[in-house]
Design a protein around this motif. Sequence first.
Motif, PDB file in Angstrom:
ATOM      1  N   MET A  41      49.106  41.531  41.074  1.00 31.85           N
ATOM      2  CA  MET A  41      48.806  42.514  40.027  1.00 31.85           C
ATOM      3  C   MET A  41      47.872  43.595  40.567  1.00 31.85           C
ATOM      4  SD  MET A  41      48.499  40.452  36.405  1.00 31.85           S
ATOM      5  CE  MET A  41      47.144  39.378  36.875  1.00 31.85           C
ATOM      6  N   ALA A  42      46.933  43.174  41.404  1.00 33.62           N
ATOM      7  CA  ALA A  42      46.014  44.144  42.014  1.00 33.62           C
ATOM      8  C   ALA A  42      46.782  45.115  42.901  1.00 33.62           C
ATOM      9  CB  ALA A  42      44.944  43.416  42.817  1.00 33.62           C
ATOM     10  N   ALA A  43      47.720  44.586  43.694  1.00 37.33           N
ATOM     11  CA  ALA A  43      48.510  45.432  44.586  1.00 37.33           C
ATOM     12  C   ALA A  43      49.360  46.430  43.806  1.00 37.33           C
ATOM     13  CB  ALA A  43      49.393  44.562  45.476  1.00 37.33           C
ATOM     14  N   MET A  44      49.740  46.072  42.585  1.00 39.20           N
ATOM     15  CA  MET A  44      50.520  46.974  41.733  1.00 39.20           C
ATOM     16  C   MET A  44      49.643  48.051  41.091  1.00 39.20           C
ATOM     17  SD  MET A  44      52.849  44.103  39.796  1.00 39.20           S
ATOM     18  CE  MET A  44      53.571  45.271  38.632  1.00 39.20           C
ATOM     19  N   GLY A  45      48.327  47.896  41.191  1.00 40.93           N
ATOM     20  CA  GLY A  45      47.419  48.874  40.603  1.00 40.93           C
ATOM     21  C   GLY A  45      47.090  48.621  39.146  1.00 40.93           C
ATOM     22  N   LEU A  46      47.399  47.422  38.620  1.00 41.63           N
ATOM     23  CA  LEU A  46      47.215  47.180  37.190  1.00 41.63           C
ATOM     24  C   LEU A  46      45.748  47.191  36.774  1.00 41.63           C
ATOM     25  CD1 LEU A  46      49.911  44.448  36.391  1.00 41.63           C
ATOM     26  CD2 LEU A  46      50.124  46.948  36.476  1.00 41.63           C
ATOM     27  N   PHE A  47      44.863  46.749  37.671  1.00 38.54           N
ATOM     28  CA  PHE A  47      43.441  46.722  37.321  1.00 38.54           C
ATOM     29  C   PHE A  47      42.827  48.122  37.300  1.00 38.54           C
ATOM     30  CE2 PHE A  47      44.171  42.359  38.573  1.00 38.54           C
ATOM     31  CZ  PHE A  47      43.364  41.636  37.713  1.00 38.54           C
ATOM     32  N   ALA A  81      47.568  37.561  31.495  1.00 42.47           N
ATOM     33  CA  ALA A  81      47.289  38.753  30.703  1.00 42.47           C
ATOM     34  C   ALA A  81      45.807  38.853  30.366  1.00 42.47           C
ATOM     35  CB  ALA A  81      48.130  38.751  29.426  1.00 42.47           C
ATOM     36  N   ILE A  82      45.185  37.744  29.967  1.00 47.52           N
ATOM     37  CA  ILE A  82      43.770  37.810  29.609  1.00 47.52           C
ATOM     38  C   ILE A  82      42.905  38.004  30.852  1.00 47.52           C
ATOM     39  CG2 ILE A  82      43.252  35.333  29.716  1.00 47.52           C
ATOM     40  CD1 ILE A  82      41.949  37.976  27.198  1.00 47.52           C
ATOM     41  N   THR A  83      43.355  37.540  32.000  1.00 51.78           N
ATOM     42  CA  THR A  83      42.617  37.800  33.237  1.00 51.78           C
ATOM     43  C   THR A  83      42.556  39.298  33.511  1.00 51.78           C
ATOM     44  OG1 THR A  83      43.215  35.647  34.182  1.00 51.78           O
ATOM     45  CG2 THR A  83      42.554  37.380  35.720  1.00 51.78           C
ATOM     46  N   LEU A  84      43.678  39.984  33.315  1.00 50.46           N
ATOM     47  CA  LEU A  84      43.717  41.436  33.479  1.00 50.46           C
ATOM     48  C   LEU A  84      42.901  42.126  32.393  1.00 50.46           C
ATOM     49  CD1 LEU A  84      44.845  44.052  34.767  1.00 50.46           C
ATOM     50  CD2 LEU A  84      46.852  43.793  33.283  1.00 50.46           C
ATOM     51  N   GLU A  85      43.087  41.713  31.142  1.00 50.82           N
ATOM     52  CA  GLU A  85      42.389  42.364  30.032  1.00 50.82           C
ATOM     53  C   GLU A  85      40.883  42.257  30.191  1.00 50.82           C
ATOM     54  OE1 GLU A  85      40.340  43.082  26.375  1.00 50.82           O
ATOM     55  OE2 GLU A  85      40.433  41.124  27.354  1.00 50.82           O
ATOM     56  N   GLU A 144      40.370  43.879  43.653  1.00 50.69           N
ATOM     57  CA  GLU A 144      39.919  43.051  44.768  1.00 50.69           C
ATOM     58  C   GLU A 144      38.834  42.085  44.311  1.00 50.69           C
ATOM     59  OE1 GLU A 144      38.552  45.938  47.491  1.00 50.69           O
ATOM     60  OE2 GLU A 144      40.552  46.674  48.024  1.00 50.69           O
ATOM     61  N   ARG A 145      38.040  42.529  43.331  1.00 47.51           N
ATOM     62  CA  ARG A 145      36.986  41.713  42.753  1.00 47.51           C
ATOM     63  C   ARG A 145      37.098  41.814  41.227  1.00 47.51           C
ATOM     64  NH1 ARG A 145      34.790  38.319  46.190  1.00 47.51           N
ATOM     65  NH2 ARG A 145      32.752  38.384  45.135  1.00 47.51           N
ATOM     66  N   LEU A 146      36.540  40.827  40.529  1.00 44.91           N
ATOM     67  CA  LEU A 146      36.601  40.797  39.074  1.00 44.91           C
ATOM     68  C   LEU A 146      35.206  40.935  38.484  1.00 44.91           C
ATOM     69  CD1 LEU A 146      39.107  37.842  38.447  1.00 44.91           C
ATOM     70  CD2 LEU A 146      39.596  40.294  38.357  1.00 44.91           C
ATOM     71  N   GLY A 147      35.146  41.563  37.327  1.00 46.23           N
ATOM     72  CA  GLY A 147      33.913  41.640  36.574  1.00 46.23           C
ATOM     73  C   GLY A 147      34.047  40.864  35.283  1.00 46.23           C
ATOM     74  N   ALA A 148      32.911  40.445  34.721  1.00 44.42           N
ATOM     75  CA  ALA A 148      32.899  39.706  33.469  1.00 44.42           C
ATOM     76  C   ALA A 148      31.847  40.299  32.539  1.00 44.42           C
ATOM     77  CB  ALA A 148      32.622  38.224  33.721  1.00 44.42           C
TER      78      ALA A 148
END
Length: 378
Positions: A45-51, A84-88, A118-122
């Motif tokens: 998903m990251a490679a697709m640019g979704l984030f 989906a919730i990981t992306l959201e 590449e990294r996630l925020g919360a």
Amino acid sequence: MDLELSEEHAALRATVEEFAQKEVAPVIGGFYERAEFPYELVAKMAAMGLFGLPFGEEHGGMGGDYFALCLALEELARVDSSVAITLEAGVSLGAMPIHRFGTDSQKARWLPQLAAGERLGAFGLTEPGGGTDAGATRTTARLDGDEWVINGSKCFITNSGTDITELVTVTARTAGDEISAIIVPSGTPGFTVSEKYSKVGWSASDTRELFFDDVRVPAENLLGEQGRGYAQFLSILDEGRIAIAALSVGLAQGCVDESVRYAHEREAFGRPIGRYQSIQFQIADMEVRAHTARLAYYAAAAKMLAGKPFKKEAAIAKLVASNAAMDNARTATQVFGGYGFMNEYPVGRFYRDAKILEIGEGTSEVQRMLIARTLGLQ
């Protein structure tokens, strides 16, 4: 009023639909049953640019808009809600606060890697004794020289303990009734995360409790204005409710997809069950709910993108869509009969995932309260 998607939005939707069907659907059941975070899917998903969909190119984003994110969430959730919730959460709760309220240096430091996936925020708001009463924050932060010293805990925090989690933005009392938001990088001494919760649904997503024991971060990690943290995150939650509505619509539509497929294949009394009017009516009602909920989140997103007040529309969208998801999951399980209770079929996951949509990012009761307030009913 034109409800047709633009060419760009339609192309994005088709791309994410193909990814969900070909990459997510064949493997997600295993991740779900093992309660394992799907790092490989997140990387794709990251490679697709979704984030990076709603962020500008100057910060590593795709230069799109929030509606594009909603379309992606809907298509992912038609197959699985954990991804989906990981992306959201990574976008609207992890990166968006920095995008909306961060300084230039904060954006330069953290947004590119968050937008790249590449990294996630919360986002750390909810506390064990607070729940819906998010204003009852007990976590504290005091200035000691040029550092904030944070003590307290947060619960139910998505994306907070993965191997690629970069930061958690937390709300804390900085003076009396004053609530501020502070960025806490992962690995900061005194900042610990619990083991993953054992959850009813969203089993392939990461959700944990957080603990802060004299956690020290630089004073410049204050996000936005001191004392404005609660108000800032209320605005973030308004946006997030549209995203959760889109995710809910995806789950509701996924229930329709699976039920239609099953109604063609499953035979009873010598013919496919889809030829029985009782099944037809149940599936028709499911489609009505999904369609109506989609229109609600489209309307809310349109107001938001136009720069108009959208609090009421976001609350309506979230309420209608989460109800549709829950109702459709229940109906789909009934259409499948005994097989709907088996984890080998997606509707079993849908049923387990749907309930949290009526709770997270503001319960259904909170949405009704917000709607009533906009009508002058204080």
